[in-house]
Design a protein around this motif. Structure first.
Motif, mmCIF file in Angstrom:
data_model
loop_
_atom_site.group_PDB
_atom_site.id
_atom_site.type_symbol
_atom_site.label_atom_id
_atom_site.label_comp_id
_atom_site.label_asym_id
_atom_site.label_seq_id
_atom_site.Cartn_x
_atom_site.Cartn_y
_atom_site.Cartn_z
ATOM 1 N N LYS A 1 0.852 -1.184 0.000
ATOM 2 C CA LYS A 1 0.000 0.000 0.000
ATOM 3 C C LYS A 1 0.891 1.237 0.000
ATOM 4 N N ASP A 2 0.279 2.381 -0.242
ATOM 5 C CA ASP A 2 1.073 3.613 -0.306
ATOM 6 C C ASP A 2 1.861 3.829 0.984
ATOM 7 N N GLY A 3 1.258 3.491 2.115
ATOM 8 C CA GLY A 3 1.961 3.686 3.383
ATOM 9 C C GLY A 3 3.230 2.865 3.500
ATOM 10 N N ASP A 4 3.272 1.712 2.808
ATOM 11 C CA ASP A 4 4.471 0.878 2.859
ATOM 12 C C ASP A 4 5.656 1.550 2.166
ATOM 13 N N LEU A 5 5.383 2.473 1.257
ATOM 14 C CA LEU A 5 6.462 3.139 0.523
ATOM 15 C C LEU A 5 6.874 4.464 1.156
ATOM 16 N N GLN A 6 6.161 4.897 2.183
ATOM 17 C CA GLN A 6 6.476 6.184 2.795
ATOM 18 C C GLN A 6 7.918 6.265 3.307
ATOM 19 N N PRO A 7 8.470 5.211 3.926
ATOM 20 C CA PRO A 7 9.865 5.320 4.379
ATOM 21 C C PRO A 7 10.834 5.622 3.246
ATOM 22 N N PHE A 8 10.555 5.140 2.053
ATOM 23 C CA PHE A 8 11.450 5.387 0.919
ATOM 24 C C PHE A 8 11.255 6.790 0.351
#
Length: 416
Positions: free
Chosen positions: A246-253
């Motif tokens: 999900k979009d939240g999974d990519l937030q750290p990157f």
């Protein structure tokens, strides 16, 4: 990595997103230089994965994927890269070739890959036949590389291909990392112990392993880099690393600047671009990436192997039908999508008859919204001619078309 300027404020169009994807995949423009072994390897490094399939109705898929990007080349170069340890085979998206520089990502065992069907089947076989598999590995270590055909067929191990028991054990040891593919003979796998195969690449089985966090990070970033632009939900499919993101999974990157978020016209979800592709993204935003390439794609090309992604990116509904019963096929057995100038405009069902040098197009069908003009007809005719010549089947036969006049126009353009 320093954080690049945000690109979410400057949307790109759907076609600009397609062009960015094709540029990274090596399909935006025709090849400008003659193919070489080094360019074959470079194409694989760019894609990260080259899916393997044994169907030989036209060309086997990995060879056709490379032809679409490189033009005329020697298929034996791929086999040579494998034998020299420049590439290796692994289970990733499916059975794939990958550059040896990515070996650390695909080593087994790895909990991140344990859910892949090939690894689940291998784990079950190991539980059932642990002693037999260990004995087979010892035999190869002592006596050298083998093919499954080297063993007398002693029984059937079940599964879709109805493999012999020895074949199943070889595949189990391969999936679990005890064996690797040393080379292929007439496209048959030749299995050897991992330490001997890695020695050709100056690698060691004792090299440190990546931990799960490092693996997950590399798979996420690697998938976005290979795709050029991606929605979060497409990322896990590329390397088959589990649940959809999900979009939240990519937030750290995004926080580290390794990925950028991009608004794409017509997309309900944001797109993501790897920081290394910022110059290409800028060019896409200026409409400076011009799609000029026409090619026939393999059914297992990375551009179309994810049905949802192909639909969202190109408005192209594509399903691989060769594994369906004949009465359930809509378009044909081995259907090649037609890429032309940044769009997927149609598909053709083809067969290369090498015995009499004929490239048979059983049917060719344009998408409903495509209106062929002279330039399009000439481009498609040239792509078919180039593909047929490379197959050493220079006589082209076009059976049926949809619309019917397109087949007639194509025959006229090819002077058939």
């Amino acid at each position: 990595m320093s954080r690049p300027e945000s690109d979410g404020e400057v949307p790109i169009s759907a076609q600009q997103a397609r062009n960015l994807h094709l540029a990274v995949q090596g399909l935006l423009t025709p090849p400008r230089a003659r193919a070489t072994r080094a360019r074959v390897l470079a194409a694989m490094v760019r894609m990260r994965l080259l899916q393997i399939d044994t169907i030989n109705v036209v060309a086997r898929s990995p060879y056709l994927v490379l032809f679409a990007r490189l033009g005329e080349y020697e298929p034996r170069w791929l086999d040579d890269l494998l034998a020299r340890g420049k590439i290796f085979e692994c289970w990733a998206h499916e059975a794939c070739f990958a550059p040896m520089t990515d070996f650390a990502l695909h080593r087994h065992p790895s909990p991140l890959r344990a859910g892949h069907w090939a690894h689940k089947h291998a784990a079950a076989a190991r539980r059932e036949h642990r002693d037999e598999i260990a004995g087979l590995i010892d035999h190869i270590r002592a006596n050298g590389a083998v093919k499954s055909a080297d063993f007398e067929r002693a029984g059937k191990g079940g599964g879709w291909w109805n493999r012999s028991l020895e074949k199943r054990w070889l595949e189990t040891a391969f999936a679990q990392g005890d064996l690797m593919i040393a080379r292929r003979d007439a496209f048959q796998r030749v299995y050897d112990v991992t330490e001997r195969v890695l020695a050709k690449a100056a690698l060691s089985v004792d090299a440190p392993r990546l931990d799960e966090a490092e693996l997950r990070r590399e798979f996420v970033l690697g998938a976005v880099r290979a795709l050029g632009i991606a929605q979060a939900r497409w990322v896990a499919d590329y390397f088959r690393t589990g649940r959809r993101l999900k979009d939240g999974d990519l937030q750290p990157f995004l926080d580290t600047g390794e990925l950028m978020r991009v608004d794409v016209g017509g997309w309900e979800a944001p797109g993501y671009v790897h920081g290394e592709h910022l110059p290409l993204l800028r060019r896409a935003q200026r409409s400076a990436l011009r799609a000029t390439h026409t090619a026939l794609l393999s059914p297992f090309d990375p551009v179309v192997w994810d049905r949802e992604r192909a639909s969202a990116l190109f408005g192209f509904d594509y399903r691989i039908e060769c594994y369906l019963p004949a009465h359930k096929r809509k378009h044909g057995y081995f259907v090649l999508p037609i890429l032309r100038c940044g769009k997927l405009i149609g598909r053709l069902d083809a067969k290369a008859h090498r015995g009499d040098g004929t490239f048979e197009i059983k049917s060719i069908r344009l998408e409903a919204d495509v209106r062929p003009d002279v330039a399009m007809i000439d481009d498609v005719a040239a792509a078919i001619h180039a593909c047929a010549q490379w197959h050493e089947t220079p006589r082209v036969v076009v059976r049926r078309g949809d619309p019917p006049q397109f087949a007639r126009q194509l025959r006229a353009a090819m002077r058939l």
